[in-house]
Design an enzyme around this catalytic site. Structure first.
Site, short mmCIF file in Angstrom:
data_model
loop_
_atom_site.label_atom_id
_atom_site.label_comp_id
_atom_site.label_asym_id
_atom_site.label_seq_id
_atom_site.Cartn_x
_atom_site.Cartn_y
_atom_site.Cartn_z
CG HIS A 205 36.79 42.70 54.54
ND1 HIS A 205 35.63 43.39 54.24
CD2 HIS A 205 37.60 42.87 53.47
CE1 HIS A 205 35.74 43.95 53.06
NE2 HIS A 205 36.93 43.66 52.55
CG ASP A 207 40.71 44.46 50.92
OD1 ASP A 207 39.69 43.89 51.38
OD2 ASP A 207 40.66 45.48 50.21
CG HIS A 262 37.54 47.97 53.89
ND1 HIS A 262 38.78 47.37 54.13
CD2 HIS A 262 37.08 47.37 52.77
CE1 HIS A 262 39.03 46.49 53.19
NE2 HIS A 262 38.01 46.46 52.35
NE ARG A 272 30.00 50.92 47.70
CZ ARG A 272 30.85 51.95 47.75
NH1 ARG A 272 30.41 53.19 47.71
NH2 ARG A 272 32.14 51.73 47.87
C1 LIG Z 1 35.76 35.13 53.82
C2 LIG Z 1 36.58 35.43 52.83
C3 LIG Z 1 36.17 36.08 51.55
C4 LIG Z 1 37.49 36.60 50.99
C5 LIG Z 1 38.42 35.45 51.37
C6 LIG Z 1 38.06 35.23 52.85
C7 LIG Z 1 38.71 36.35 53.68
C8 LIG Z 1 38.75 37.74 52.97
C9 LIG Z 1 37.90 37.94 51.71
C10 LIG Z 1 38.65 38.71 50.64
C11 LIG Z 1 38.69 40.24 50.84
C12 LIG Z 1 39.45 40.90 49.67
C13 LIG Z 1 39.11 40.28 48.30
C14 LIG Z 1 39.01 38.76 48.34
C15 LIG Z 1 38.81 38.20 46.94
C16 LIG Z 1 40.23 38.20 49.04
O1 LIG Z 1 41.26 37.83 48.55
O2 LIG Z 1 39.97 38.17 50.40
C17 LIG Z 1 37.94 38.39 49.34
C18 LIG Z 1 37.55 36.90 49.47
C19 LIG Z 1 36.20 36.62 48.77
O3 LIG Z 1 35.32 37.46 48.74
O4 LIG Z 1 36.06 35.48 48.29
O1 LIG Z 2 32.31 47.30 47.34
C1 LIG Z 2 33.01 48.04 48.03
O2 LIG Z 2 32.92 49.26 47.99
C2 LIG Z 2 34.05 47.44 48.95
C3 LIG Z 2 34.06 45.92 48.91
C4 LIG Z 2 35.27 45.31 49.55
O3 LIG Z 2 35.78 45.80 50.52
C5 LIG Z 2 35.86 44.09 48.95
O4 LIG Z 2 35.30 43.56 47.97
O5 LIG Z 2 36.92 43.64 49.47
FE LIG Z 3 37.69 44.87 50.98
#
Ligand SMILES: C=C1C[C@]23C[C@H]1CC[C@H]2[C@@]12CCC[C@@](C)(C(=O)O1)[C@H]2[C@@H]3C(=O)O
Ligand SMILES: O=C(O)CCC(=O)C(=O)O
Ligand SMILES: [Fe+2]
Length: 332
Positions: A205, A207, A262, A272
């Site tokens: 994905h 961020d 990533h 981890r």
């Molecule tokens: C499928 C998902 C899960 C999301 C939202 C959506 C798209 C991207 C994911 C993230 C990725 C970065 C942190 C997070 C907190 C964010 O803002 O976007 C994640 C969120 C989650 O893990 O809930």
């Molecule tokens: O846990 C990690 O090292 C990366 C996880 C990640 O990419 C995320 O939580 O958006």
């Molecule tokens: Fe991430």
């Protein structure tokens, strides 16, 4: 040993056929104590959307205190952790990521960096000494946020923008919509039987925010995708931080900086533990390319607010390219 035909293995969404990768030694290294690093920083954001920082100024004591609180939390019985479940969007989650069917070999705690909401909704996760956890969290998040702002200011300098704080002010804003996450990837001994297959800890994905600051213990697993679509493994380094360019920074630089794809692969022997600060703008903030970065260029994106982008992101699947919905269709 039970022999499972390969295509059948792919039905389990955790399991993927992944080419073995070697550790990549070309990850840009940025020394925050050197003012000249701003040029390397810009180059790293253009080429990879990812880099490692040293001499970051975050006290190691803050890092180790929060890590030990995180380890303590994840070793609680599931029934205790589940008191902070489901993560809607903040709280404890296990295996399931987001609301749209993504799964990974991971458990996590998602928190807002806004203190009131931490104490209200999630007091149950702070265990028998909630003050200790809260202090560790606040110390760590404040220090990492400060570092993220310094990095964003160096980026603005490197891009020769007049306003040094054009990015950092979005994180400094009281209304900044930033998120904090603790991830725990338990060891997965079954991997050894899978030969050329792997277990996905956290699927690929980008961020959505502006910038993410990641720190992990000494266990490998993080991979980033290069422009040619290949994946490289990031050697772990518990005393450094790794920085991801997020989708919003890609938009603000009109595509000059790349938000990095990533993922995390599970490890067969070692757990981890990672902690990530996701720096986001206020919900009402308009996200658009900075005019001074566009000279002669057209905007690649239509204007949107962080609220709109976030809403759209939360209804997407993890691996989706979330920015395509916001690209401008230009006549060519
Ligand atoms: C499928 C998902 C899960 C999301 C939202 C959506 C798209 C991207 C994911 C993230 C990725 C970065 C942190 C997070 C907190 C964010 O803002 O976007 C994640 C969120 C989650 O893990 O809930
Ligand atoms: O846990 C990690 O090292 C990366 C996880 C990640 O990419 C995320 O939580 O958006
Ligand atoms: Fe991430």
């Amino acid at each position: 040993m039970v022999l499972v035909p390969k295509p059948a293995l792919q039905q389990f969404s955790f399991i993927r056929n992944i080419k073995p990768t070697t550790f990549f030694s070309g990850i840009p290294l940025i020394d925050l104590s050197k003012p000249d690093s701003k040029h390397l920083l810009v180059k790293a954001c253009e080429e990879f959307g990812f880099f490692k920082v040293v001499n970051h100024g975050v006290p190691l004591e803050f890092i180790s205190k929060l890590e030990s609180e995180a380890v303590k939390f994840f070793s609680l019985p599931l029934s205790e952790k589940e008191k902070a479940s489901p993560p809607n969007p903040f709280g404890y989650g296990k295996k399931s990521i987001g609301q749209n069917g993504d799964v990974g070999w991971v458990e996590y705690l998602l928190l807002t960096t806004n203190q009131e909401s931490i104490s209200q909704r999630l007091s149950s996760v702070f265990g028998d000494n909630p003050e200790k956890f809260r202090r560790a969290l606040n110390d760590y998040v404040s220090a990492v946020k400060k570092m993220a702002c310094e990095i964003l200011e160096m980026m603005a300098d490197g891009l020769k923008l007049q306003q040094r704080n054009v990015f950092s002010k979005l994180l400094m804003d009281e209304q900044s919509d930033s998120v904090f996450r603790l991830n725990h990837y338990p060891p997965c001994p079954e991997i050894q039987a899978l030969k050329d297959h792997n277990i996905i800890g956290f699927g690929e994905h980008t961020d959505p925010q502006i910038i993410s600051v990641l720190r992990s213990n000494n266990t490998s697993g993080l991979q980033i995708s290069l422009n040619d679509g290949s994946w490289i493994s990031v050697p772990p380094d518990p005393s450094s931080f790794f920085i991801n360019v997020g989708d919003s920074l890609q938009v603000m630089t009109n595509g000059r900086f790349k938000s990095v794809r990533h993922r995390v692969l599970a490890n067969s022997i070692k757990a981890r533990v990672s902690m990530i600060y996701f720096g986001g703008p206020p919900l009402k903030e308009k996200i658009a390319p900075l005019p001074s970065l566009m000279e002669g260029e057209e905007s690649l994106y239509r204007e949107f607010t962080w609220f709109e982008y976030k809403r759209s992101a939360y209804s997407s699947r993890l691996a989706d390219n979330r920015l395509v919905l916001f690209e401008r269709i230009t006549a060519s």
